[in-house]
Design a protein around this motif. Structure first.
Motif, PDB file in Angstrom:
ATOM      1  N   ILE A   1       0.906  -1.131   0.055  1.00  0.00           N
ATOM      2  CA  ILE A   1      -0.069   0.056   0.075  1.00  0.00           C
ATOM      3  C   ILE A   1       0.840   1.151   0.004  1.00  0.00           C
ATOM      4  CG2 ILE A   1      -1.732   1.342   1.209  1.00  0.00           C
ATOM      5  CD1 ILE A   1      -2.851  -1.075   2.726  1.00  0.00           C
ATOM      6  N   GLY A   2       0.591   2.053  -1.056  1.00  0.00           N
ATOM      7  CA  GLY A   2       1.242   3.460  -1.095  1.00  0.00           C
ATOM      8  C   GLY A   2       2.336   3.409  -2.080  1.00  0.00           C
ATOM      9  N   GLY A   3       2.108   4.586  -2.883  1.00  0.00           N
ATOM     10  CA  GLY A   3       2.880   4.798  -4.178  1.00  0.00           C
ATOM     11  C   GLY A   3       3.775   5.886  -3.960  1.00  0.00           C
ATOM     12  N   GLY A   4       4.635   6.038  -2.621  1.00  0.00           N
ATOM     13  CA  GLY A   4       5.597   7.091  -2.178  1.00  0.00           C
ATOM     14  C   GLY A   4       6.721   6.633  -2.284  1.00  0.00           C
ATOM     15  N   PHE A   5       7.816   6.985  -1.812  1.00  0.00           N
ATOM     16  CA  PHE A   5       9.168   6.418  -1.586  1.00  0.00           C
ATOM     17  C   PHE A   5       9.140   5.219  -1.107  1.00  0.00           C
ATOM     18  CE2 PHE A   5      10.079  11.122  -2.367  1.00  0.00           C
ATOM     19  CZ  PHE A   5      11.054  11.061  -3.201  1.00  0.00           C
ATOM     20  N   GLY A   6       8.370   4.886  -0.053  1.00  0.00           N
ATOM     21  CA  GLY A   6       8.667   3.666   0.766  1.00  0.00           C
ATOM     22  C   GLY A   6       7.734   2.749   0.008  1.00  0.00           C
TER      23      GLY A   6
ATOM     24  N   VAL B   1      -0.936  -6.202  14.158  1.00  0.00           N
ATOM     25  CA  VAL B   1      -1.531  -7.111  13.276  1.00  0.00           C
ATOM     26  C   VAL B   1      -0.349  -7.941  12.718  1.00  0.00           C
ATOM     27  CG1 VAL B   1      -3.060  -7.533  11.270  1.00  0.00           C
ATOM     28  CG2 VAL B   1      -3.454  -5.574  13.078  1.00  0.00           C
ATOM     29  N   PRO B   2      -0.215  -9.563  12.777  1.00  0.00           N
ATOM     30  CA  PRO B   2       0.673  -9.906  12.336  1.00  0.00           C
ATOM     31  C   PRO B   2       0.376 -10.122  10.596  1.00  0.00           C
ATOM     32  CG  PRO B   2      -0.365 -11.484  13.985  1.00  0.00           C
ATOM     33  CD  PRO B   2      -1.101 -10.255  13.836  1.00  0.00           C
ATOM     34  N   GLY B   3       1.672 -10.347  10.153  1.00  0.00           N
ATOM     35  CA  GLY B   3       1.540 -10.481   8.579  1.00  0.00           C
ATOM     36  C   GLY B   3       1.491  -9.203   7.662  1.00  0.00           C
ATOM     37  N   ILE B   4       1.260  -7.999   8.485  1.00  0.00           N
ATOM     38  CA  ILE B   4       1.166  -6.680   7.999  1.00  0.00           C
ATOM     39  C   ILE B   4       2.647  -6.172   8.489  1.00  0.00           C
ATOM     40  CG2 ILE B   4       0.235  -4.323   7.824  1.00  0.00           C
ATOM     41  CD1 ILE B   4      -2.554  -5.929   8.312  1.00  0.00           C
ATOM     42  N   HIS B   5       3.298  -5.457   7.286  1.00  0.00           N
ATOM     43  CA  HIS B   5       4.764  -4.657   7.852  1.00  0.00           C
ATOM     44  C   HIS B   5       4.470  -3.238   7.442  1.00  0.00           C
ATOM     45  CE1 HIS B   5       6.964  -8.534   7.828  1.00  0.00           C
ATOM     46  NE2 HIS B   5       5.861  -8.997   7.314  1.00  0.00           N
ATOM     47  N   VAL B   6       4.843  -2.420   8.391  1.00  0.00           N
ATOM     48  CA  VAL B   6       4.571  -0.820   8.204  1.00  0.00           C
ATOM     49  C   VAL B   6       5.883  -0.158   8.191  1.00  0.00           C
ATOM     50  CG1 VAL B   6       3.024   0.907   8.893  1.00  0.00           C
ATOM     51  CG2 VAL B   6       2.525  -1.328   9.639  1.00  0.00           C
ATOM     52  N   LEU B   7       6.047   0.926   7.179  1.00  0.00           N
ATOM     53  CA  LEU B   7       7.288   1.573   7.083  1.00  0.00           C
ATOM     54  C   LEU B   7       6.857   3.103   6.503  1.00  0.00           C
ATOM     55  CD1 LEU B   7       8.305   1.793   3.919  1.00  0.00           C
ATOM     56  CD2 LEU B   7       8.507  -0.605   4.327  1.00  0.00           C
ATOM     57  N   GLY B   8       8.108   3.675   6.448  1.00  0.00           N
ATOM     58  CA  GLY B   8       7.857   5.056   6.138  1.00  0.00           C
ATOM     59  C   GLY B   8       7.268   5.787   7.346  1.00  0.00           C
ATOM     60  N   ASP B   9       6.923   7.076   6.828  1.00  0.00           N
ATOM     61  CA  ASP B   9       6.208   8.182   7.711  1.00  0.00           C
ATOM     62  C   ASP B   9       5.161   7.441   8.672  1.00  0.00           C
ATOM     63  OD1 ASP B   9       7.780  10.112   6.347  1.00  0.00           O
ATOM     64  OD2 ASP B   9       6.126  11.137   5.350  1.00  0.00           O
ATOM     65  N   ALA B  10       4.386   6.664   8.245  1.00  0.00           N
ATOM     66  CA  ALA B  10       3.315   6.198   9.091  1.00  0.00           C
ATOM     67  C   ALA B  10       3.851   5.371  10.247  1.00  0.00           C
ATOM     68  CB  ALA B  10       2.257   5.068   8.087  1.00  0.00           C
ATOM     69  N   SER B  11       5.047   4.702  10.302  1.00  0.00           N
ATOM     70  CA  SER B  11       5.345   4.032  11.180  1.00  0.00           C
ATOM     71  C   SER B  11       6.185   4.588  12.512  1.00  0.00           C
ATOM     72  CB  SER B  11       6.684   3.045  10.551  1.00  0.00           C
ATOM     73  OG  SER B  11       7.667   3.600  10.254  1.00  0.00           O
TER      74      SER B  11
ATOM     75  N   ALA C   1      12.016  10.788   3.340  1.00  0.00           N
ATOM     76  CA  ALA C   1      12.075   9.892   2.116  1.00  0.00           C
ATOM     77  C   ALA C   1      13.073   9.040   2.261  1.00  0.00           C
ATOM     78  CB  ALA C   1      12.101  10.890   0.712  1.00  0.00           C
ATOM     79  N   PHE C   2      14.153   9.510   2.704  1.00  0.00           N
ATOM     80  CA  PHE C   2      15.561   8.604   2.811  1.00  0.00           C
ATOM     81  C   PHE C   2      15.080   7.595   3.559  1.00  0.00           C
ATOM     82  CE2 PHE C   2      20.300   8.884   1.839  1.00  0.00           C
ATOM     83  CZ  PHE C   2      20.333   7.625   2.504  1.00  0.00           C
ATOM     84  N   SER C   3      14.682   7.740   4.871  1.00  0.00           N
ATOM     85  CA  SER C   3      14.504   6.717   5.739  1.00  0.00           C
ATOM     86  C   SER C   3      13.485   5.792   5.040  1.00  0.00           C
ATOM     87  CB  SER C   3      13.738   7.316   6.892  1.00  0.00           C
ATOM     88  OG  SER C   3      14.614   7.910   7.881  1.00  0.00           O
ATOM     89  N   ALA C   4      12.347   5.993   4.434  1.00  0.00           N
ATOM     90  CA  ALA C   4      11.292   5.246   4.102  1.00  0.00           C
ATOM     91  C   ALA C   4      12.002   4.254   2.943  1.00  0.00           C
ATOM     92  CB  ALA C   4      10.221   5.973   3.217  1.00  0.00           C
ATOM     93  N   ASN C   5      12.771   4.715   2.006  1.00  0.00           N
ATOM     94  CA  ASN C   5      13.428   4.055   0.882  1.00  0.00           C
ATOM     95  C   ASN C   5      14.507   3.040   1.604  1.00  0.00           C
ATOM     96  OD1 ASN C   5      16.514   4.349  -0.865  1.00  0.00           O
ATOM     97  ND2 ASN C   5      14.556   3.754  -1.882  1.00  0.00           N
ATOM     98  N   ALA C   6      15.165   3.365   2.609  1.00  0.00           N
ATOM     99  CA  ALA C   6      16.232   2.527   3.435  1.00  0.00           C
ATOM    100  C   ALA C   6      15.287   1.436   3.991  1.00  0.00           C
ATOM    101  CB  ALA C   6      17.054   3.123   4.422  1.00  0.00           C
TER     102      ALA C   6
END
Lengths: 99, 422
Positions: free
Chosen positions: B36-41, B309-319, B328-333
């Motif tokens: 989910i999400g078409g940004g850097f992450g 929620v197991p099975g769902i991974h979250v990254l980028g600004d939302a995490s 954006a650098f963090s989200a990419n990494a």
């Protein structure tokens, strides 16, 4: 007999396939994937040098001199200080294999 | 004999179906990963996932056909760059074998592992990677809302809001007061408001020198503070005034009709008003049950798997990424580390302990750059900075170093957007 052959075949597939997947999964060493944020493959117009095609020894020497301060830098001194020698060596060896 | 043989065969076949059915199917069928999400992450995660596991069925869900990047959009606001330079499509990502679903994520059934989109599509998944970014918290600042944002733009999601703020600055008479409200932590891009303040002050100094920017801040401390404050004192003494929390900088409410900011200590009426409002993880995070009471998403620091929620991974600004900033650098990494963890889990392995890097550049003027960098690892259940690493640009750096960092900032944008969208 056909049923038994299929059973054995299924057993083999079930036990071998995950292993086969794992064998083909080649992950970069810890930290290496972050470098690509700034360091592009060859052919990208940027002031940041590419790491592709450098030898492992070159990358290790550069990182160590950034870390010690022997080589002045803007940001790489601060980043190099986050990595141990073995970590730097692993990243350097991985980049040396990227063409 | 015959009967016996048949029944024995039947038992074997039955055993095969029962004991082998599940592992056989999961090993043979292509693993399904939905992002989910078409940004850097999200775009990074989808592309990296497909590169690591070419046999996986990877679907990227994004509600826009064109992504408009936030980094460097502050240059667009002050007329130093065009918005088209911020825009990227998904053609290369599709060519890499990722299926792109152009619709908004609507709801997630975490136990059935199915994502439902606004257009009614249902996407079953083995693992879901959510990098939905932020939403403006429209209840977070009294007086501010979607209609108010047309008069007092936030410009904190790049696009029409960015060009609206630019047009307002261009239309302002020389001598006008620009007022910017900055929220308390956490929010997307911690140094972003101060880069914007710098570039607006630079614009006023060079284009409308009788004008001034007043920054009203809900904090006393902020990212790269010493570097920003000393640059402002040297470059913009007459064009930028920063008021922190303890001096009454916290904006309590806004009045959009008169472009007024209300603080504990008084009222400020602007000619141009920029409200950077409080934020939270995008709405799908709450709908999926991966956001906690803070409005953000707690995660495992090695795999980015949701704590909720197991099975769902979250990254980028939302995490909630510990010491890593919402950049954006963090989200990419993070996306590359998360994709490696998900690929490992899907192939029955144990994810390795990661190292992550962040570097955030800020421009004080178009050729004066400063940075904050860090190296991170999982420690004590969170993403922590590795001791002795990281920090900000040297306070005593000469102009050629500032110019070099401005150049490296542009280099980062070129490289990361090419890696993700090119």
């Amino acid at each position: 007999m056909a049923g038994r052959a299929l059973f054995v075949g299924l057993m083999l597939l079930a036990s071998v396939t995950p292993g086969a997947h794992a064998a083909t999964l080649e992950l970069p060493p810890a930290g290496a994937s972050s470098c690509g944020g700034c360091h592009a493959p060859p052919g990208v117009d940027t002031a940041v040098p590419t790491l592709h095609g450098k030898t492992a020894a070159e990358i290790v020497a550069q990182m160590q001199s950034f870390r010690s301060g022997a080589q002045p830098s803007t940001v790489m001194d601060r980043i190099a200080k986050g990595f141990t020698d073995p970590e730097i060596e692993a990243i350097a060896a991985w980049y040396a294999r990227q063409k | 004999m015959m009967k016996h043989a048949i029944s024995r065969r039947g038992v074997i076949a039955g055993l095969g179906a029962v004991t082998l059915g599940a592992p056989f199917v999961s090993a043979q069928a292509a693993p399904r990963v939905v992002v989910i999400g078409g940004g850097f992450g999200g775009a990074t995660a989808a592309r990296e996932m497909k590169a690591l596991l070419p046999g996986a069925d990877v679907v990227l869900v994004t509600n826009e056909r064109t992504f408009t990047a936030c980094p460097f959009s502050n240059l667009v606001i002050v007329g130093e760059r065009e918005l088209t330079a911020q825009e990227f499509g998904y053609r290369s990502i599709e060519k890499a074998g990722v299926r792109v679903a152009y619709s908004a994520a609507k709801s997630v059934d975490g136990s059935a592992r199915v994502l439902t989109l606004e257009d009614g599509t249902t996407l079953p998944f083995d693992r879901l990677i959510a990098s939905p970014g932020i939403d403006i918290n429209w209840e977070g600042l009294p007086g501010y809302g979607m209609a108010a944002a047309e008069k007092m733009p936030h410009a904190w999601k790049a696009g029409t809001q960015t060009t609206l703020l630019r047009r307002q600055l261009e239309a302002m008479d020389d001598g006008g007061l620009v007022v910017m409200a900055v929220p308390a932590n956490p929010y997307r891009c911690p140094p972003g408001p101060y880069e914007r303040a710098s570039l607006i002050a630079h614009y006023l100094k060079t284009r409308k020198p009788k004008s001034k920017l007043l920054v009203l801040d809900a904090k006393d401390m902020f990212s790269k503070q010493r570097l920003f404050l000393s640059a402002w004192a040297a470059l913009f003494p007459d064009h930028l005034e920063w008021v922190g929390l303890s001096k009454g900088g916290k904006v309590l409410s806004v009045e959009p009709e008169s472009l007024t900011f209300v603080t504990e200590f008084g009222r400020h009426t602007a000619a141009v008003a920029n409200v950077i409002p409080p934020q939270r993880a995008a709405a799908i995070a709450a709908a999926a049950g991966i956001a906690d009471a803070t409005g953000w998403c707690p995660i495992d620091p090695a795999t980015f798997e949701s704590r909720l929620v197991p099975g769902i991974h979250v990254l980028g600004d939302a995490s909630i990424a510990g010491a890593m900033p919402k950049s954006a650098f963090s989200a990419n990494a993070q996306a590359k580390v998360c994709a490696a963890a998900v690929a490992t889990l899907l192939t029955g392995g144990t994810p390795p302990e990661p190292r992550l890097i962040n570097t955030c550049y800020s421009l004080v003027t178009p050729d004066y750059g400063i940075s904050v960098a860090g190296v991170y690892h999982p420690a004590g259940g969170v993403i922590a900075e590795i001791k002795g690493s990281g920090g900000v640009s040297r306070a005593d750096a000469p102009p050629d170093v500032r110019a070099a960092e401005a150049l490296y900032a542009k280099g980062w944008f070129t490289t990361v957007t090419r890696e993700v969208f090119g």
